[in-house]
Scaffold this motif. Structure first.
Motif, PDB file in Angstrom:
ATOM      1  N   GLY A   1       3.340  10.260  -7.441  1.00 58.00           N
ATOM      2  CA  GLY A   1       4.271  10.538  -8.535  1.00 58.00           C
ATOM      3  C   GLY A   1       5.723  10.175  -8.251  1.00 58.00           C
ATOM      4  O   GLY A   1       6.625  10.606  -8.969  1.00 58.00           O
ATOM      5  N   ARG A   2       5.956   9.379  -7.201  1.00 53.96           N
ATOM      6  CA  ARG A   2       7.334   9.017  -6.891  1.00 53.96           C
ATOM      7  C   ARG A   2       7.766   7.782  -7.681  1.00 53.96           C
ATOM      8  O   ARG A   2       6.941   6.932  -8.006  1.00 53.96           O
ATOM      9  N   LYS A   3       9.067   7.693  -7.903  1.00 54.07           N
ATOM     10  CA  LYS A   3       9.633   6.462  -8.450  1.00 54.07           C
ATOM     11  C   LYS A   3       9.691   5.468  -7.277  1.00 54.07           C
ATOM     12  O   LYS A   3      10.120   5.842  -6.179  1.00 54.07           O
ATOM     13  N   VAL A   4       9.238   4.224  -7.497  1.00 53.41           N
ATOM     14  CA  VAL A   4       9.169   3.283  -6.371  1.00 53.41           C
ATOM     15  C   VAL A   4       9.858   1.969  -6.730  1.00 53.41           C
ATOM     16  O   VAL A   4       9.613   1.388  -7.793  1.00 53.41           O
ATOM     17  N   THR A   5      10.715   1.502  -5.812  1.00 57.19           N
ATOM     18  CA  THR A   5      11.296   0.170  -5.923  1.00 57.19           C
ATOM     19  C   THR A   5      10.800  -0.636  -4.728  1.00 57.19           C
ATOM     20  O   THR A   5      10.831  -0.152  -3.592  1.00 57.19           O
TER      21      THR A   5
ATOM     22  N   GLU B   1       0.827  -1.212   0.000  1.00 58.02           N
ATOM     23  CA  GLU B   1       0.000   0.000   0.000  1.00 58.02           C
ATOM     24  C   GLU B   1       0.863   1.264   0.000  1.00 58.02           C
ATOM     25  O   GLU B   1       0.513   2.257  -0.634  1.00 58.02           O
ATOM     26  N   VAL B   2       1.990   1.219   0.712  1.00 59.87           N
ATOM     27  CA  VAL B   2       2.890   2.382   0.698  1.00 59.87           C
ATOM     28  C   VAL B   2       3.423   2.583  -0.725  1.00 59.87           C
ATOM     29  O   VAL B   2       3.474   3.708  -1.234  1.00 59.87           O
ATOM     30  N   ALA B   3       3.795   1.474  -1.378  1.00 61.64           N
ATOM     31  CA  ALA B   3       4.291   1.565  -2.757  1.00 61.64           C
ATOM     32  C   ALA B   3       3.217   2.183  -3.659  1.00 61.64           C
ATOM     33  O   ALA B   3       3.497   3.072  -4.469  1.00 61.64           O
ATOM     34  N   SER B   4       1.985   1.723  -3.472  1.00 61.54           N
ATOM     35  CA  SER B   4       0.878   2.215  -4.289  1.00 61.54           C
ATOM     36  C   SER B   4       0.651   3.712  -4.050  1.00 61.54           C
ATOM     37  O   SER B   4       0.512   4.501  -4.998  1.00 61.54           O
TER      38      SER B   4
ATOM     39  N   GLU C   1       9.048  -0.754  -9.618  1.00 63.00           N
ATOM     40  CA  GLU C   1      10.133  -1.664  -9.989  1.00 63.00           C
ATOM     41  C   GLU C   1      10.215  -2.743  -8.910  1.00 63.00           C
ATOM     42  O   GLU C   1      10.423  -2.439  -7.735  1.00 63.00           O
ATOM     43  N   LEU C   2      10.028  -4.010  -9.306  1.00 61.11           N
ATOM     44  CA  LEU C   2      10.058  -5.104  -8.329  1.00 61.11           C
ATOM     45  C   LEU C   2      11.429  -5.746  -8.322  1.00 61.11           C
ATOM     46  O   LEU C   2      11.971  -6.078  -9.375  1.00 61.11           O
ATOM     47  N   VAL C   3      11.970  -5.925  -7.118  1.00 55.14           N
ATOM     48  CA  VAL C   3      13.234  -6.647  -6.974  1.00 55.14           C
ATOM     49  C   VAL C   3      12.937  -7.787  -6.007  1.00 55.14           C
ATOM     50  O   VAL C   3      12.732  -7.557  -4.810  1.00 55.14           O
TER      51      VAL C   3
ATOM     52  N   HIS D   1       1.671  -4.478  -9.894  1.00 55.21           N
ATOM     53  CA  HIS D   1       2.651  -3.488  -9.407  1.00 55.21           C
ATOM     54  C   HIS D   1       3.464  -2.946 -10.583  1.00 55.21           C
ATOM     55  O   HIS D   1       3.653  -1.739 -10.722  1.00 55.21           O
ATOM     56  N   GLU D   2       3.936  -3.864 -11.413  1.00 55.64           N
ATOM     57  CA  GLU D   2       4.821  -3.435 -12.513  1.00 55.64           C
ATOM     58  C   GLU D   2       4.074  -2.575 -13.533  1.00 55.64           C
ATOM     59  O   GLU D   2       4.603  -1.570 -13.992  1.00 55.64           O
TER      60      GLU D   2
END
Ligand SMILES: Cc1cc2nc3c(=O)[nH]c(=O)nc-3n(C[C@H](O)[C@H](O)[C@H](O)COP(=O)(O)OP(=O)(O)OC[C@H]3O[C@@H](n4cnc5c(N)ncnc54)[C@H](O)[C@@H]3O)c2cc1C
Length: 381
Positions: free
Chosen positions: A158-162, A149-152, A193-195, A187-188
């Motif tokens: 508008g942030r870049k998210v990994t 949820e934080v990533a979402s 970006e998923l690691v 997510h992708e």
């Protein structure tokens, strides 16, 4: 057990509030003392990773908090329990007697130095301020529901998210293979970006080192690495504790007739799952258990009812609604029973020995309701 006169509730959040409300609703007219380590009125945590973090919502107070009146000690922590003497000692030395006790001390996040976590209103406001201060790149450790949820939310801002997760797909343990694969793709598609399949080994400033030797730099690092139950204050009390307060099916703490536990801190043998010991970290569980534990405390161990609710949970990620019911991880088989992942709308049934034990629904709330009923009825599939 005779009539209770004095009930102490430790933990003034969802489960504690629901316990107090149920005691009054049941006609308990003795003294209730609610002890809470936080200074706020009891509030809802789910918006902390959603609307409050986005900046859309500031009032997260739980309905019913106004009923507490003055029977509530805020900003005070229980530090010791004496079962024999029936007293709870607080951090300022106050000793509270009780003849009935509700333990509702919840859980706290696992922490890593230099990493933001999200459990309290203060955590959420601090994270919101950090997000607003213009960090371009947010790295989230752990793709569970809080991390997801934080990533979402960070993407919405508008942030870049990994997102870094140790499993091949975030939430695989809770959602099963099919829905977790879908979630990873979701997510992708929404720019995360998923690691995966890696662990974080070190965080130094803005530099996050991974177990595969890689290093990622991010302005803001947030952890969603799971929680641990708040039970340290019970050390030495003689109460059975192992990843939560060990309870009987009725939520009475083992070997006691005057102590119940509820919410994220309680672990009990679930009657729908062959009495497997479970501890559930969901809103609805704390909401219902607070009330049931309180009613059982008043009824006494002989007349108490087992807590048999089907666990259920919902999370919102990049506009999708993902719900679970039951315990999917207990299954030996899973199959899609409605819709399809390609359409971003589907439901998965989880069975064990042919009996339905869990369900996951993506954008299919009606299917989830049906499956949840079937789980409660222990239907074969
Ligand atoms: C960011 C976030 C988002 C969430 N989103 C969802 C969601 O979408 N859906 C869902 O189902 N669930 C969600 N949850 C989980 C849900 O909020 C929890 O299951 C619920 O809060 C549990 O309630 P509780 O009362 O058992 O414990 P808690 O809410 O943890 O409260 C325990 C309280 O006890 C206090 N306390 C601890 N120790 C002591 C002590 N010794 N003395 C006095 N007080 C003490 C704590 O300070 C705290 O106030 C979310 C949680 C978080 C953090």
């Amino acid at each position: 057990m005779g009539k209770l006169n004095e009930i102490t509730v430790v933990g003034a959040s969802l489960a504690g509030l629901r316990a107090v409300q149920a005691l009054r609703r049941e006609g308990f007219d003795g003294e209730i003392t609610l002890v809470g380590a936080e200074t706020h009125a009891p509030y809802n945590r789910p918006p902390l990773s959603k609307s409050l973090l986005r900046g859309d919502d500031d009032d997260v107070t739980l309905p019913g908090a106004e009923e507490l009146g003055d029977q509530w000690l805020r900003g005070r922590q229980a530090v010791r329990l004496d079962i024999g003497g029936r007293t709870v000692t607080l951090d300022d030395g106050t000793r509270l007697g009780y003849d009935g006790l509700v333990i509702a001390t919840g859980a706290r996040p696992r922490r890593l130095d230099g990493v933001h976590t999200l459990r309290t209103l203060e955590d959420a406001l601090a994270l919101r301020a950090e997000l607003a201060s213009g960090h371009e790149h947010v790295l989230v450790i752990g793709g569970g529901f809080v991390g997801g949820e934080v990533a979402s939310t960070a993407r919405q801002l508008g942030r870049k998210v990994t997102l870094v997760d140790s499993a091949p797909y975030p939430m695989r343990a809770g959602l099963g293979e099919e829905a977790a694969r879908w979630l990873a793709a979701h997510h992708e598609r929404n720019g995360v970006e998923l690691v995966t399949n890696v662990r974080v080994t070190e965080v130094r400033g803005h530099q996050v080192r991974l177990s595969d030797g890689r290093s990622i730099s991010a302005g803001l690092v947030v952890g969603g690495m799971g929680v641990v139950p708040n039970t340290e204050w019970l050390d030495g009390s003689g109460l059975a504790v192992d990843d939560g307060v060990l309870c009987r099916p009725t939520l009475f703490a083992r070997n006691t007739a005057d102590i119940v536990a509820a919410g994220d801190v309680a672990r009990w043998p679930h009657g729908l799952y062959d009495e497997a010991m479970v501890r559930i970290e969901h809103w609805s569980n704390a909401n219902e258990q607070g009330a049931v534990a309180a009613r059982n405390l008043l009824a006494g161990p002989e007349h108490a009812q087992p807590f048999l609710d089907v666990p259920n949970f919902a999370t919102h990620v990049h506009g999708a609604r993902i719900q679970t019911a039951g315990l999917p991880h207990m299954a030996d088989e899973a199959s899609i029973v409605a819709g399809s992942p390609e359409d971003d709308r589907f439901a998965v049934a989880f069975t064990r020995g042919g009996v339905l034990v869990g369900a996951v629904a993506v954008n299919s709330p009606k299917d989830l309701i049906k499956l949840k009923r079937a789980i409660a009825a222990r239907e074969a599939v």
